[in-house]
Design an enzyme around this catalytic site. Sequence first.
Site, PDB file in Angstrom:
ATOM      1  N   ASN A  12       0.869  -1.171   0.000  1.00 50.64           N
ATOM      2  CA  ASN A  12       0.000   0.000   0.000  1.00 50.64           C
ATOM      3  C   ASN A  12       0.909   1.225   0.000  1.00 50.64           C
ATOM      4  O   ASN A  12       1.440   1.617   1.036  1.00 50.64           O
ATOM      5  CB  ASN A  12      -0.896  -0.041   1.253  1.00 50.64           C
ATOM      6  CG  ASN A  12      -1.862   1.116   1.311  1.00 50.64           C
ATOM      7  OD1 ASN A  12      -1.799   2.037   0.496  1.00 50.64           O
ATOM      8  ND2 ASN A  12      -2.755   1.067   2.274  1.00 50.64           N
ATOM      9  N   ARG A  96      -2.542  -2.102  -3.512  1.00 50.54           N
ATOM     10  CA  ARG A  96      -3.726  -1.254  -3.366  1.00 50.54           C
ATOM     11  C   ARG A  96      -3.585  -0.103  -4.360  1.00 50.54           C
ATOM     12  O   ARG A  96      -2.574   0.606  -4.356  1.00 50.54           O
ATOM     13  CB  ARG A  96      -3.792  -0.698  -1.941  1.00 50.54           C
ATOM     14  CG  ARG A  96      -4.929   0.273  -1.807  1.00 50.54           C
ATOM     15  CD  ARG A  96      -4.908   0.940  -0.462  1.00 50.54           C
ATOM     16  NE  ARG A  96      -6.056   1.816  -0.348  1.00 50.54           N
ATOM     17  CZ  ARG A  96      -6.028   2.990   0.268  1.00 50.54           C
ATOM     18  NH1 ARG A  96      -4.916   3.414   0.816  1.00 50.54           N
ATOM     19  NH2 ARG A  96      -7.108   3.723   0.337  1.00 50.54           N
ATOM     20  N   HIS A 185     -12.554   3.485  -0.384  1.00 50.35           N
ATOM     21  CA  HIS A 185     -12.621   2.489   0.707  1.00 50.35           C
ATOM     22  C   HIS A 185     -13.370   1.235   0.260  1.00 50.35           C
ATOM     23  O   HIS A 185     -13.903   0.490   1.088  1.00 50.35           O
ATOM     24  CB  HIS A 185     -13.372   3.033   1.952  1.00 50.35           C
ATOM     25  CG  HIS A 185     -12.671   4.117   2.702  1.00 50.35           C
ATOM     26  ND1 HIS A 185     -13.359   5.125   3.321  1.00 50.35           N
ATOM     27  CD2 HIS A 185     -11.366   4.332   2.953  1.00 50.35           C
ATOM     28  CE1 HIS A 185     -12.502   5.946   3.926  1.00 50.35           C
ATOM     29  NE2 HIS A 185     -11.282   5.465   3.710  1.00 50.35           N
ATOM     30  N   ARG A 246     -10.990  16.166   6.884  1.00 47.53           N
ATOM     31  CA  ARG A 246     -11.741  16.597   5.689  1.00 47.53           C
ATOM     32  C   ARG A 246     -13.154  17.019   6.077  1.00 47.53           C
ATOM     33  O   ARG A 246     -13.776  16.399   6.933  1.00 47.53           O
ATOM     34  CB  ARG A 246     -11.834  15.460   4.657  1.00 47.53           C
ATOM     35  CG  ARG A 246     -10.500  15.015   4.123  1.00 47.53           C
ATOM     36  CD  ARG A 246     -10.693  13.957   3.019  1.00 47.53           C
ATOM     37  NE  ARG A 246      -9.479  13.184   2.888  1.00 47.53           N
ATOM     38  CZ  ARG A 246      -9.435  11.852   2.883  1.00 47.53           C
ATOM     39  NH1 ARG A 246     -10.540  11.143   2.967  1.00 47.53           N
ATOM     40  NH2 ARG A 246      -8.281  11.235   2.773  1.00 47.53           N
ATOM     41  N   GLU A 392      -8.406  -4.610   5.266  1.00 52.37           N
ATOM     42  CA  GLU A 392      -8.218  -4.333   3.839  1.00 52.37           C
ATOM     43  C   GLU A 392      -7.072  -5.157   3.253  1.00 52.37           C
ATOM     44  O   GLU A 392      -7.141  -5.599   2.110  1.00 52.37           O
ATOM     45  CB  GLU A 392      -7.978  -2.827   3.645  1.00 52.37           C
ATOM     46  CG  GLU A 392      -9.239  -2.032   3.931  1.00 52.37           C
ATOM     47  CD  GLU A 392      -9.024  -0.530   3.989  1.00 52.37           C
ATOM     48  OE1 GLU A 392      -8.644  -0.030   5.060  1.00 52.37           O
ATOM     49  OE2 GLU A 392      -9.251   0.136   2.972  1.00 52.37           O
TER      50      GLU A 392
END
Length: 406
Positions: A12, A96, A185, A246, A392
């Site tokens: 990743n 990823r 996601h 965010r 993940e």
Amino acid sequence: MTATATRVLVLNSGSSSLKYQLLDMHDASRLAVGLVERIGEETSRLVHTPLATGGAKRETEGAMADHDAALKAVAAELAADGLGLDSPQLAAIGHRVVHGGLKFTEPTVIDDAVLTEIERLVPVAPLHNPANITGIRTARALRPDLPQVAVFDTAFHTTMPEYAARYAIDVATADAHRIRRYGFHGTSHAYVSRKTAALLGKDPSEVNVIVLHLGNGASASAVAGGRCVDTSMGLTPLEGLVMGTRSGDIDPAVTFHLKRVAGMSEDEVDELLNKKSGLIGLCGDNDMREIRRRIDAGGEDGARAQLAFDIYIHRLKKYLGAYTAVLGRVDAVAFTAGVGENAAPVREAAIAGLAEMGMAVDADRNAVRSDEPRLISPEDSRVAVAVVPTDEELEIAQQTYALVSA
Ligand code: AMP
């Protein structure tokens, strides 16, 4: 691939980081996990944990100029544990990749054409895809003979109907610039929605689930019978829920206002909304543990933290209501990621007052701490409310291995 090749290395790659896990898909066990931070700086740091040997965590500090240097350092650490990249037991490397656009709806074996296509998506994912591409190039150079698989964050959301994926803007402009809602996601939403169905003893095709992935980044999805029908992130991961840094949903006119009235540049607005908003913008902290501590301490500072918490919860409730309407029938709500898995007060507050929607939380069940998927709703609840830890890396490894061993 030899018959004994059952290991998958998951990479990743972020802009200045590289996270990795080596898994054995024979039993889905983790052999090694680690992280390289501050790539490109003098103070790069590699933290490697060799789980297979039961060895202690090892930390290395020192300049790693780029991802190439970082991956070579990781390969050396793995080799020191007898888990090197040259091992015949390594079946594939799974990467990823944040943005797969509309083209990539499934995990994909990477060749030159695929890499070119991922590069073509850089304009819609300028912050993420370049780092992913660097990681892929580096890994391919190290093991050119090994299958490398891209697993896309957007793929799970490509089943969204057109009316959920499109913004209500001029179609020609949108199409010319590939402006639409892609969602992110996806690996987590796919994994957690499947696990939630399993927790209910059902096949994914039989259940409708709202997944709340609440980490530092946060997103909700509505999953009907195993297929995503709506999600809260859009063209970029900025849309939707209130996140650590965010803003999530905002009137786009705020951006014109900031430029015209506050005199901010494009980059300053971008930084404000992506890095200095959300919980950190509202109260100066983006860690939910610290926010809860401040609320408990009370006073003026506690009130500021409480307001940030309330805004976060209000947005979650709005999405729960919206996705209940989108799905028509909700069988389960699943909380996941750092906040969703650990912050009982967030789960309690988000579900409070939703009894008319069939949702409730049992205080004792909600207080249980565990790494296992579990129900937190009362026995007679119409909608199952669950905590389902995400994974993940395991999902990327499983998808990668399924593709190369098929
Ligand atoms: P993630 O992006 O999934 O790694 O989630 C990171 C976030 O999870 C942190 O910024 C914290 O806000 C939150 N978090 C992690 N552990 C806890 C905890 N024990 N209680 C509350 N929030 C937590």
